[in-house]
Design a protein around this motif. Structure first.
Motif, PDB file in Angstrom:
ATOM      1  N   ARG A 194      32.241  36.671  82.238  1.00 54.34           N
ATOM      2  CA  ARG A 194      32.186  35.029  81.922  1.00 54.34           C
ATOM      3  C   ARG A 194      31.429  34.652  80.564  1.00 54.34           C
ATOM      4  NH1 ARG A 194      31.251  33.179  86.769  1.00 54.34           N
ATOM      5  NH2 ARG A 194      33.286  33.447  87.533  1.00 54.34           N
ATOM      6  N   PRO A 195      32.082  34.005  79.701  1.00 55.16           N
ATOM      7  CA  PRO A 195      31.456  33.403  78.667  1.00 55.16           C
ATOM      8  C   PRO A 195      30.424  32.343  78.973  1.00 55.16           C
ATOM      9  CG  PRO A 195      33.566  32.231  78.604  1.00 55.16           C
ATOM     10  CD  PRO A 195      33.639  33.408  79.768  1.00 55.16           C
ATOM     11  N   ASP A 196      29.601  32.276  78.002  1.00 50.98           N
ATOM     12  CA  ASP A 196      28.643  31.024  78.092  1.00 50.98           C
ATOM     13  C   ASP A 196      28.976  29.817  77.718  1.00 50.98           C
ATOM     14  OD1 ASP A 196      26.323  32.976  78.593  1.00 50.98           O
ATOM     15  OD2 ASP A 196      26.871  33.798  76.622  1.00 50.98           O
ATOM     16  N   PHE A 197      30.037  29.292  77.014  1.00 46.84           N
ATOM     17  CA  PHE A 197      30.667  28.294  76.856  1.00 46.84           C
ATOM     18  C   PHE A 197      32.222  28.498  76.495  1.00 46.84           C
ATOM     19  CE2 PHE A 197      28.983  29.320  72.964  1.00 46.84           C
ATOM     20  CZ  PHE A 197      30.040  29.126  71.961  1.00 46.84           C
ATOM     21  N   VAL A 198      32.996  27.636  76.808  1.00 43.37           N
ATOM     22  CA  VAL A 198      34.438  27.892  76.781  1.00 43.37           C
ATOM     23  C   VAL A 198      35.150  26.418  76.291  1.00 43.37           C
ATOM     24  CG1 VAL A 198      35.003  26.768  79.041  1.00 43.37           C
ATOM     25  CG2 VAL A 198      36.601  28.353  78.002  1.00 43.37           C
ATOM     26  N   ALA A 199      36.137  26.830  75.350  1.00 42.69           N
ATOM     27  CA  ALA A 199      36.633  25.636  74.476  1.00 42.69           C
ATOM     28  C   ALA A 199      38.329  25.752  74.848  1.00 42.69           C
ATOM     29  CB  ALA A 199      36.370  25.546  73.206  1.00 42.69           C
ATOM     30  N   PRO A 200      39.000  25.295  75.762  1.00 39.43           N
ATOM     31  CA  PRO A 200      40.400  25.183  75.853  1.00 39.43           C
ATOM     32  C   PRO A 200      40.889  24.215  74.826  1.00 39.43           C
ATOM     33  CG  PRO A 200      39.540  24.130  77.709  1.00 39.43           C
ATOM     34  CD  PRO A 200      38.410  24.589  76.876  1.00 39.43           C
ATOM     35  N   ILE A 201      41.809  24.700  73.825  1.00 38.17           N
ATOM     36  CA  ILE A 201      42.579  23.843  73.129  1.00 38.17           C
ATOM     37  C   ILE A 201      43.812  23.549  73.332  1.00 38.17           C
ATOM     38  CG2 ILE A 201      42.734  22.905  70.453  1.00 38.17           C
ATOM     39  CD1 ILE A 201      39.931  23.620  71.450  1.00 38.17           C
ATOM     40  N   PHE A 240      43.892  28.731  72.481  1.00 37.76           N
ATOM     41  CA  PHE A 240      45.123  27.831  72.163  1.00 37.76           C
ATOM     42  C   PHE A 240      46.064  27.958  73.000  1.00 37.76           C
ATOM     43  CE2 PHE A 240      42.327  28.288  68.280  1.00 37.76           C
ATOM     44  CZ  PHE A 240      42.211  26.947  67.795  1.00 37.76           C
ATOM     45  N   SER A 241      46.561  27.154  73.630  1.00 35.07           N
ATOM     46  CA  SER A 241      47.882  26.918  74.376  1.00 35.07           C
ATOM     47  C   SER A 241      47.698  28.170  75.668  1.00 35.07           C
ATOM     48  CB  SER A 241      49.013  27.312  73.535  1.00 35.07           C
ATOM     49  OG  SER A 241      50.316  26.872  73.992  1.00 35.07           O
ATOM     50  N   ALA A 242      48.552  29.157  75.186  1.00 38.31           N
ATOM     51  CA  ALA A 242      48.480  30.594  76.240  1.00 38.31           C
ATOM     52  C   ALA A 242      47.149  31.029  76.030  1.00 38.31           C
ATOM     53  CB  ALA A 242      49.364  31.400  75.921  1.00 38.31           C
ATOM     54  N   GLY A 243      46.493  31.141  74.814  1.00 42.88           N
ATOM     55  CA  GLY A 243      45.038  31.403  74.678  1.00 42.88           C
ATOM     56  C   GLY A 243      44.149  30.583  75.500  1.00 42.88           C
ATOM     57  N   ALA A 244      44.412  29.301  75.362  1.00 42.47           N
ATOM     58  CA  ALA A 244      43.526  28.425  76.110  1.00 42.47           C
ATOM     59  C   ALA A 244      43.573  28.920  77.705  1.00 42.47           C
ATOM     60  CB  ALA A 244      43.642  26.998  75.826  1.00 42.47           C
ATOM     61  N   MET A 245      44.686  29.203  78.392  1.00 44.56           N
ATOM     62  CA  MET A 245      45.107  29.548  79.634  1.00 44.56           C
ATOM     63  C   MET A 245      44.370  30.689  79.812  1.00 44.56           C
ATOM     64  SD  MET A 245      49.136  28.481  79.873  1.00 44.56           S
ATOM     65  CE  MET A 245      49.185  29.066  81.724  1.00 44.56           C
ATOM     66  N   THR A 246      44.284  31.667  78.915  1.00 42.35           N
ATOM     67  CA  THR A 246      43.663  32.807  79.230  1.00 42.35           C
ATOM     68  C   THR A 246      41.884  32.574  79.120  1.00 42.35           C
ATOM     69  OG1 THR A 246      45.457  34.127  77.686  1.00 42.35           O
ATOM     70  CG2 THR A 246      43.225  35.082  77.840  1.00 42.35           C
ATOM     71  N   ALA A 247      41.671  31.763  78.308  1.00 43.15           N
ATOM     72  CA  ALA A 247      40.116  31.656  78.306  1.00 43.15           C
ATOM     73  C   ALA A 247      39.664  30.749  79.855  1.00 43.15           C
ATOM     74  CB  ALA A 247      39.791  30.304  77.214  1.00 43.15           C
TER      75      ALA A 247
END
Length: 237
Positions: free
Chosen positions: A143-150, A124-131
């Motif tokens: 690298r993860p197998d899927f990503v969800a930037p909120i 989320f937010s800064a966490g989404a930028m991190t993702a």
């Protein structure tokens, strides 16, 4: 509750009820402008919801920048926000911790009872930028197998050839991440990668799981359906 002064990164685990685990895991990165972490709103509550879906959730308490007296610590409009020192410093720390989190979860998959090829990263937010930094700047091991930037943004680097499927959420009235979040979707589709984008009229910035009485509060259901569609969760019986 916001957590600050994080100097040692940790992972907190939320497990599904016995017999409900699907083998899928998701690392959750709360936001907080890289100076703190919205632990309940974008961490613990999200992990509890994921566990209810049969997902083993890991909330990442990543290192945050420690602002000096008088230094900006709040998220500012896009240009100033990205130029601020706390973002530049905190973003690097968070990315390093995010990459290490993926490696740790994947290398201990048997211990956690998860599939090493079904590990997602939700931020989320800064966490989404991190993702997105983890996905776009990491290697195959981190690298993860899927990503969800909120309500997030992505670095201005090429989309990796092995970029994972992407699920994205943002609100039009978000003064910080809209329309920057749309760039992520454009990057993924231009590279021929799988991507799904949900844009809500109202929600602002920092809505977490969202208000269930508003359309934005339906995004978790959409995310669960997306995970089913991509084989990360079994179809409901």
């Amino acid at each position: 509750m916001s957590i600050s002064n994080v100097t040692v990164p940790t992972l907190s685990i939320w497990r599904p009820q016995p017999g409900k685990a699907t083998g899928t895991a998701v690392i959750v990165a709360p936001g907080g402008a890289f100076t703190g972490l919205a632990w309940n709103l974008e961490g613990a509550s999200v992990a509890k919801w994921l566990a209810s879906q049969g997902v083993t959730a890991f909330v990442l308490k990543y290192r945050v920048h420690q602002p000096l007296p008088g230094e900006e610590s709040k998220a500012m409009p896009p240009v100033r926000y990205e130029q601020s020192q706390h973002v530049k410093t905190g973003e690097k720390l968070a990315m390093e911790d995010g990459m290490q989190a993926v490696k740790l979860v994947r290398s201990n998959a048997a211990r956690f009872g998860i599939d090493p090829h079904r590990i997602g990263f939700l931020g989320f937010s800064a966490g989404a930028m991190t993702a997105m930094n983890v996905v776009m700047k990491g290697d195959s091991e981190s690298r993860p197998d899927f990503v969800a930037p909120i309500y997030g943004a992505a670095p201005a680097v090429p989309v990796p050839q092995d970029a994972p499927p992407l699920f994205e959420v943002v609100a039009v009235d978000d003064p910080i991440m809209f329309p920057r979040a749309l760039v992520i979707f454009d990057q993924w589709t231009a590279a021929g990668k799988q991507a799904e984008l949900h844009v809500y009229e109202k929600g602002g910035h920092g809505f977490g799981l969202g208000n269930k009485d508003m359309p934005v509060g339906k995004w978790p259901e959409a995310f669960a359906a997306w995970m089913v569609d991509h084989g990360f969760l079994p179809a409901p019986k």
